[in-house]
Design an enzyme around this catalytic site. Structure first.
Site, PDB file in Angstrom:
ATOM      1  N   HIS A  44      -7.733  -5.929   0.782  1.00 42.27           N
ATOM      2  CA  HIS A  44      -6.545  -5.085   0.776  1.00 42.27           C
ATOM      3  C   HIS A  44      -5.393  -5.709   1.559  1.00 42.27           C
ATOM      4  O   HIS A  44      -4.232  -5.593   1.153  1.00 42.27           O
ATOM      5  CB  HIS A  44      -6.891  -3.711   1.357  1.00 42.27           C
ATOM      6  N   SER A  97       0.839  -1.198   0.000  1.00 40.39           N
ATOM      7  CA  SER A  97       0.000   0.000   0.000  1.00 40.39           C
ATOM      8  C   SER A  97       0.881   1.259   0.000  1.00 40.39           C
ATOM      9  O   SER A  97       1.691   1.429  -0.911  1.00 40.39           O
ATOM     10  CB  SER A  97      -0.957  -0.049   1.196  1.00 40.39           C
TER      11      SER A  97
END
Length: 261
Positions: free
Chosen positions: A232, A95
């Protein structure tokens, strides 16, 4: 291998690596060096491992939080140069960490022995984060949208929200990280010359296949894309599979010693 104080924390070696590889982890928003102990452990015997420690957390808690990824990368790149003693290195960023790792590589003149592993992040030119306008002032009223965003992404950090004291400590850090990430834009035409390995979760709301495939625009070398089950934080759910991918990349160094995928 030495720590490049205060930026790099080396994980204790659980076994002597059989290759010269090193892996340097770059944490996600709100993450710290401790967030990658488990994945680092999966690479024991394959590589020496370390992690970037961002300011404002853990033993750097008293330092100001960073607000600009480019300025952060400038400082990390200096530490990386001091830490890297030669040999192939994989820079694994998840990320936010993928953007920081990418910018650090861009600041490294000799990229021949480097590999970028970009996890849970679209190509920099395709970055579109959820609106953070409701979480940018740090007021009590802005906590709920931020908390909702964190919970929607899942991950171990979401459990901190259940503890009032930890929530007060954690929210300012992740708010600052998310704001810096949201403001990040790569320089026009930016690219690296090393291979890129991109990993994504099939149900990650922050990535999709076209945005991840677009990493090929940011390297003059090769791109591999791996899609795993999960959202995620698929890296937490499928740590073994992620480690297998990283090990496969490190298993075939080229005769010249440069990374070859």
């Amino acid at each position: 291998m030495i720590d490049a104080e205060p930026w790099i924390r080396c994980f204790p070696a659980k076994a002597s690596p059989v290759t010269p590889w090193m892996v340097l982890f770059f944490p996600h928003s709100g993450g710290s060096a401790g967030s990658y102990h488990h994945l680092a452990g999966r690479l024991a015997g394959v590589a020496r491992t370390a992690c970037i420690q961002y300011p404002g957390r853990a033993e750097r808690q008293q330092e100001p939080l960073f607000t600009d990824i480019h300025a952060l990368a400038d400082q990390v790149a200096v530490a990386f140069t001091a830490w890297h003693q030669g040999g192939p290195v994989m820079l694994f960023g998840h990320s936010l960490g993928a953007a920081v790792a990418y910018e650090v590589i861009r600041r490294t003149p000799d990229q021949r022995q480097l590999v970028l592993a970009a996890s849970g992040h679209p190509a920099p030119s395709r970055l579109r984060l959820p609106s953070l306008s409701a979480v940018n002032d740090g007021s009590a009223d802005s906590d709920e949208p931020l908390i909702e965003l964190i919970r929607s992404l899942g991950g171990d950090d979401a459990t901190l929200l259940d503890h009032p004291l930890l929530r007060r400590m954690f929210l300012p850090v992740i708010r600052s990280d998310l704001m810096a990430h949201g403001h990040y834009r790569p320089d026009v035409g930016s690219a690296v010359s090393c291979p890129i390995v991109a990993l994504m979760g099939v149900t990650d709301p922050l990535t999709n296949e076209p945005d991840v495939e677009a990493w090929k625009r940011h390297t003059s070398s090769t791109l591999q894309v791996h899609t795993l089950p999960g959202g995620h934080f698929f890296t937490n759910q499928h740590t073994g599979e992620v480690a297998d991918i990283l090990r496969s990349v490190m298993s075939t160094p080229s005769p010249t010693g440069s990374a070859d995928i």
